[in-house]
Design a protein around this motif. Structure first.
Motif, PDB file in Angstrom:
ATOM      1  N   TYR A 238      29.035   0.171 -10.311  1.00  0.00           N
ATOM      2  CA  TYR A 238      30.051  -0.510  -9.507  1.00  0.00           C
ATOM      3  C   TYR A 238      29.856  -0.217  -8.017  1.00  0.00           C
ATOM      4  CZ  TYR A 238      34.679  -1.785  -7.748  1.00  0.00           C
ATOM      5  OH  TYR A 238      35.719  -2.338  -7.035  1.00  0.00           O
ATOM      6  N   GLU A 239      29.507   1.010  -7.697  1.00  0.00           N
ATOM      7  CA  GLU A 239      29.312   1.376  -6.296  1.00  0.00           C
ATOM      8  C   GLU A 239      28.130   0.631  -5.693  1.00  0.00           C
ATOM      9  OE1 GLU A 239      29.103   5.509  -3.735  1.00  0.00           O
ATOM     10  OE2 GLU A 239      27.947   5.352  -5.590  1.00  0.00           O
ATOM     11  N   GLN A 240      27.025   0.531  -6.440  1.00  0.00           N
ATOM     12  CA  GLN A 240      25.850  -0.140  -5.914  1.00  0.00           C
ATOM     13  C   GLN A 240      26.061  -1.653  -5.786  1.00  0.00           C
ATOM     14  OE1 GLN A 240      22.899   1.048  -4.749  1.00  0.00           O
ATOM     15  NE2 GLN A 240      23.823   3.078  -4.900  1.00  0.00           N
ATOM     16  N   GLY A 241      26.752  -2.243  -6.775  1.00  0.00           N
ATOM     17  CA  GLY A 241      26.880  -3.700  -6.774  1.00  0.00           C
ATOM     18  C   GLY A 241      28.024  -4.225  -5.933  1.00  0.00           C
ATOM     19  N   TRP A 242      29.189  -3.553  -5.977  1.00  0.00           N
ATOM     20  CA  TRP A 242      30.386  -4.117  -5.352  1.00  0.00           C
ATOM     21  C   TRP A 242      30.842  -3.348  -4.113  1.00  0.00           C
ATOM     22  CZ3 TRP A 242      29.017  -5.212 -10.149  1.00  0.00           C
ATOM     23  CH2 TRP A 242      29.257  -6.511 -10.617  1.00  0.00           C
ATOM     24  N   VAL A 243      30.273  -2.200  -3.856  1.00  0.00           N
ATOM     25  CA  VAL A 243      30.585  -1.454  -2.632  1.00  0.00           C
ATOM     26  C   VAL A 243      29.419  -1.562  -1.655  1.00  0.00           C
ATOM     27  CG1 VAL A 243      31.183   0.785  -1.649  1.00  0.00           C
ATOM     28  CG2 VAL A 243      32.122   0.108  -3.867  1.00  0.00           C
ATOM     29  N   ASN A 244      28.221  -1.244  -2.134  1.00  0.00           N
ATOM     30  CA  ASN A 244      27.035  -1.364  -1.281  1.00  0.00           C
ATOM     31  C   ASN A 244      26.420  -2.760  -1.306  1.00  0.00           C
ATOM     32  OD1 ASN A 244      27.361   1.367  -0.766  1.00  0.00           O
ATOM     33  ND2 ASN A 244      25.935   1.983  -2.388  1.00  0.00           N
ATOM     34  N   LEU A 245      26.891  -3.605  -2.222  1.00  0.00           N
ATOM     35  CA  LEU A 245      26.483  -5.027  -2.303  1.00  0.00           C
ATOM     36  C   LEU A 245      25.022  -5.211  -2.690  1.00  0.00           C
ATOM     37  CD1 LEU A 245      28.304  -6.408   0.892  1.00  0.00           C
ATOM     38  CD2 LEU A 245      29.187  -6.164  -1.424  1.00  0.00           C
ATOM     39  N   HIS A 246      24.407  -4.205  -3.320  1.00  0.00           N
ATOM     40  CA  HIS A 246      23.020  -4.324  -3.781  1.00  0.00           C
ATOM     41  C   HIS A 246      23.037  -4.824  -5.231  1.00  0.00           C
ATOM     42  CE1 HIS A 246      22.034  -2.428  -0.112  1.00  0.00           C
ATOM     43  NE2 HIS A 246      22.287  -1.182  -0.485  1.00  0.00           N
ATOM     44  N   LEU A 247      23.029  -6.129  -5.389  1.00  0.00           N
ATOM     45  CA  LEU A 247      23.152  -6.708  -6.725  1.00  0.00           C
ATOM     46  C   LEU A 247      21.916  -6.441  -7.578  1.00  0.00           C
ATOM     47  CD1 LEU A 247      25.020  -8.393  -8.516  1.00  0.00           C
ATOM     48  CD2 LEU A 247      23.910 -10.453  -7.638  1.00  0.00           C
ATOM     49  N   GLY A 248      20.741  -6.417  -6.960  1.00  0.00           N
ATOM     50  CA  GLY A 248      19.525  -6.157  -7.719  1.00  0.00           C
ATOM     51  C   GLY A 248      19.503  -4.752  -8.295  1.00  0.00           C
ATOM     52  N   ARG A 249      19.894  -3.758  -7.495  1.00  0.00           N
ATOM     53  CA  ARG A 249      19.941  -2.384  -8.001  1.00  0.00           C
ATOM     54  C   ARG A 249      21.000  -2.234  -9.091  1.00  0.00           C
ATOM     55  NH1 ARG A 249      19.839   1.148  -2.376  1.00  0.00           N
ATOM     56  NH2 ARG A 249      18.074   0.056  -1.381  1.00  0.00           N
TER      57      ARG A 249
ATOM     58  N   ARG B 271      10.448  -2.593  -9.001  1.00  0.00           N
ATOM     59  CA  ARG B 271      10.731  -1.623  -7.944  1.00  0.00           C
ATOM     60  C   ARG B 271      12.145  -1.065  -8.060  1.00  0.00           C
ATOM     61  NH1 ARG B 271      10.341  -2.761  -1.393  1.00  0.00           N
ATOM     62  NH2 ARG B 271      10.908  -0.622  -0.735  1.00  0.00           N
ATOM     63  N   ASN B 272      13.106  -1.908  -8.457  1.00  0.00           N
ATOM     64  CA  ASN B 272      14.481  -1.413  -8.606  1.00  0.00           C
ATOM     65  C   ASN B 272      14.575  -0.345  -9.696  1.00  0.00           C
ATOM     66  OD1 ASN B 272      15.686  -3.049  -6.614  1.00  0.00           O
ATOM     67  ND2 ASN B 272      15.783  -4.790  -8.025  1.00  0.00           N
ATOM     68  N   PHE B 273      13.766  -0.497 -10.742  1.00  0.00           N
ATOM     69  CA  PHE B 273      13.770   0.514 -11.807  1.00  0.00           C
ATOM     70  C   PHE B 273      13.056   1.785 -11.365  1.00  0.00           C
ATOM     71  CE2 PHE B 273      14.352  -3.489 -14.016  1.00  0.00           C
ATOM     72  CZ  PHE B 273      15.349  -3.197 -14.925  1.00  0.00           C
ATOM     73  N   SER B 274      11.950   1.636 -10.646  1.00  0.00           N
ATOM     74  CA  SER B 274      11.216   2.830 -10.196  1.00  0.00           C
ATOM     75  C   SER B 274      12.038   3.620  -9.183  1.00  0.00           C
ATOM     76  CB  SER B 274       9.869   2.409  -9.589  1.00  0.00           C
ATOM     77  OG  SER B 274      10.061   1.580  -8.453  1.00  0.00           O
ATOM     78  N   ARG B 275      12.858   2.939  -8.390  1.00  0.00           N
ATOM     79  CA  ARG B 275      13.694   3.656  -7.424  1.00  0.00           C
ATOM     80  C   ARG B 275      14.741   4.504  -8.135  1.00  0.00           C
ATOM     81  NH1 ARG B 275      15.631   0.153  -2.349  1.00  0.00           N
ATOM     82  NH2 ARG B 275      16.543   2.209  -1.952  1.00  0.00           N
ATOM     83  N   LEU B 276      15.182   4.054  -9.323  1.00  0.00           N
ATOM     84  CA  LEU B 276      16.162   4.847 -10.064  1.00  0.00           C
ATOM     85  C   LEU B 276      15.587   6.194 -10.481  1.00  0.00           C
ATOM     86  CD1 LEU B 276      17.856   2.168 -12.371  1.00  0.00           C
ATOM     87  CD2 LEU B 276      18.749   3.185 -10.257  1.00  0.00           C
ATOM     88  N   LEU B 277      14.275   6.218 -10.768  1.00  0.00           N
ATOM     89  CA  LEU B 277      13.663   7.464 -11.219  1.00  0.00           C
ATOM     90  C   LEU B 277      13.657   8.533 -10.128  1.00  0.00           C
ATOM     91  CD1 LEU B 277      10.636   5.999 -13.219  1.00  0.00           C
ATOM     92  CD2 LEU B 277      12.863   6.743 -14.091  1.00  0.00           C
ATOM     93  N   SER B 278      13.688   8.106  -8.879  1.00  0.00           N
ATOM     94  CA  SER B 278      13.707   9.061  -7.769  1.00  0.00           C
ATOM     95  C   SER B 278      15.059   9.123  -7.073  1.00  0.00           C
ATOM     96  CB  SER B 278      12.631   8.676  -6.736  1.00  0.00           C
ATOM     97  OG  SER B 278      12.857   7.353  -6.255  1.00  0.00           O
ATOM     98  N   ASP B 279      16.063   8.523  -7.672  1.00  0.00           N
ATOM     99  CA  ASP B 279      17.399   8.497  -7.075  1.00  0.00           C
ATOM    100  C   ASP B 279      18.216   9.642  -7.654  1.00  0.00           C
ATOM    101  OD1 ASP B 279      19.826   7.956  -5.953  1.00  0.00           O
ATOM    102  OD2 ASP B 279      19.960   5.883  -6.667  1.00  0.00           O
TER     103      ASP B 279
END
Length: 359
Positions: free
Chosen positions: A316-327, A114-122
């Motif tokens: 960096y924004e997704q992992g360390w700012v938004n704290l979404h480690l999976g994304r 799901r994390n990969f499929s969300r990238l396609l629509s991000d």
């Protein structure tokens, strides 16, 4: 005469007989004491057998040393690679299949791809990918062309050539933070030196940071300044391995310096040029420090409109700012797959070049 000799020798013999017990005792004591540094050997040769065992033991240790020492020397590399290379790669791959936050990395919820499929629509992911491609082209092409020209100039016999070689490598040794801060001042809107020079030429000041193309051009300029000298030295080393006979033959045929460069130097440098293109492309894909510091206190968004946000900044924004480690892990693996594609293209092109050279 015989009688006198017998009588003359008789006292000595009698004295010897009287001293015999003491002499025998001293002789026995001397035989009982070993000389220093001497090893007693039994009648069965046990001392020789011990020396033979020691020699065999030393030989066995030598064989083991020759066999296992190389593995001991390279073991630290594999230990650090497993700890800081392979384990993070596998862990991010596992985390990319879960919903996990940086605040609670132990709480994982399986989401599959799901994390990969969300990238396609991000849209922000595609914007970061587009910016990475644009900055990569703007920085790689001029950088390698300038490096090729500098290497061609340094290939001639110049006075102080060693000084110039060290000078072109100085930007590479400069800190990313220091270089970026200097370029931020140069590209300043109100007091930047570049806008001052443009004003002297009658051109209005440019808002370098807030424009889409201008901000990417500014970031690319930092990359060009830092890496041109490094690639120039690589080209210089390759040029010095080109046989002088080729240049002499071209000169006899009436070729000018420019024609020699185009028809002798550049074809001889094709494998090296391919190598620098691939390495520069990989570096552009992982670009992070320059756009982050160029944005100043703006953070990892790459400008107000994300106009120069690269894949590294988006991760960096997704992992360390938004704290979404999976994304963030999914973005990291996407970048890894892109690098694998670049490596495959490099392998195909280099294989075709080798076949053309063999013909």
């Amino acid at each position: 005469m015989a009688a006198r000799d017998t009588s003359t020798a008789a006292p000595s013999e009698r004295e010897g007989e009287g001293a015999a017990p003491e002499v025998r005792a001293r002789a026995a004591g001397t035989r009982g004491r070993r000389a220093p540094g001497r090893t007693a050997r039994g009648a069965d040769g046990s001392g020789g057998a011990g020396e033979e065992r020691r020699r065999e033991r030393r030989s066995r240790w030598y064989r083991r040393d020759v066999r296992w020492s190389p593995y001991a020397f390279v073991a630290p590399f594999f230990v650090f690679f497993l700890a800081f290379g392979l384990f993070p790669l596998l862990y991010t791959g596992w985390a990319s299949l879960h919903r996990v936050e940086l605040t609670a990395p132990g709480d994982m919820e399986w989401v599959g791809l799901r994390n990969f499929s969300r990238l396609l629509s991000d849209e922000f992911f595609w914007n970061a990918l587009k910016n990475t491609l644009t900055i990569g082209v703007l920085s790689t092409v001029p950088q390698l062309l300038i490096a090729l020209g500098i290497a061609h100039l340094l290939n001639y016999r110049l006075r102080g050539s060693m000084f110039f070689r060290v000078a072109v490598l100085t930007p590479y040794a400069t800190s990313v933070a220091a270089a970026t801060l200097v370029f931020v001042l140069l590209f300043g809107r109100d007091y930047g030196m570049i806008n001052w020079a443009l004003g002297m030429a009658g051109i209005d000041p440019v808002d370098w940071q807030n424009g889409a193309w201008t901000s990417q051009l500014a970031v690319s300029t930092i990359v060009i300044w830092r890496w041109t000298g490094y690639n120039a030295l690589i080209y210089l080393a390759a040029m010095q391995s080109v046989p002088d006979d080729l240049y002499e033959s071209a000169a006899l045929d009436g070729a000018s310096r420019w024609q020699q460069f185009l028809h002798v130097t550049v074809p001889s440098l094709r494998p090296t040029i391919l190598f620098t293109v691939v390495v520069s492309t990989i570096g552009a894909t992982q670009l992070f420090g320059e756009p982050l510091l160029y944005n100043g206190a703006g953070g990892a968004n790459g400008g107000a409109n994300h106009q120069f946000q690269t894949l590294g900044l988006y991760l960096y924004e997704q992992g360390w700012v938004n704290l979404h480690l999976g994304r963030a892990s999914a973005i990291a693996w996407t970048m890894f797959l892109i690098l694998l594609v670049i490596g495959a293209v490099n392998w195909l092109i280099s294989r075709r070049l080798r076949r053309s050279q063999d013909r």
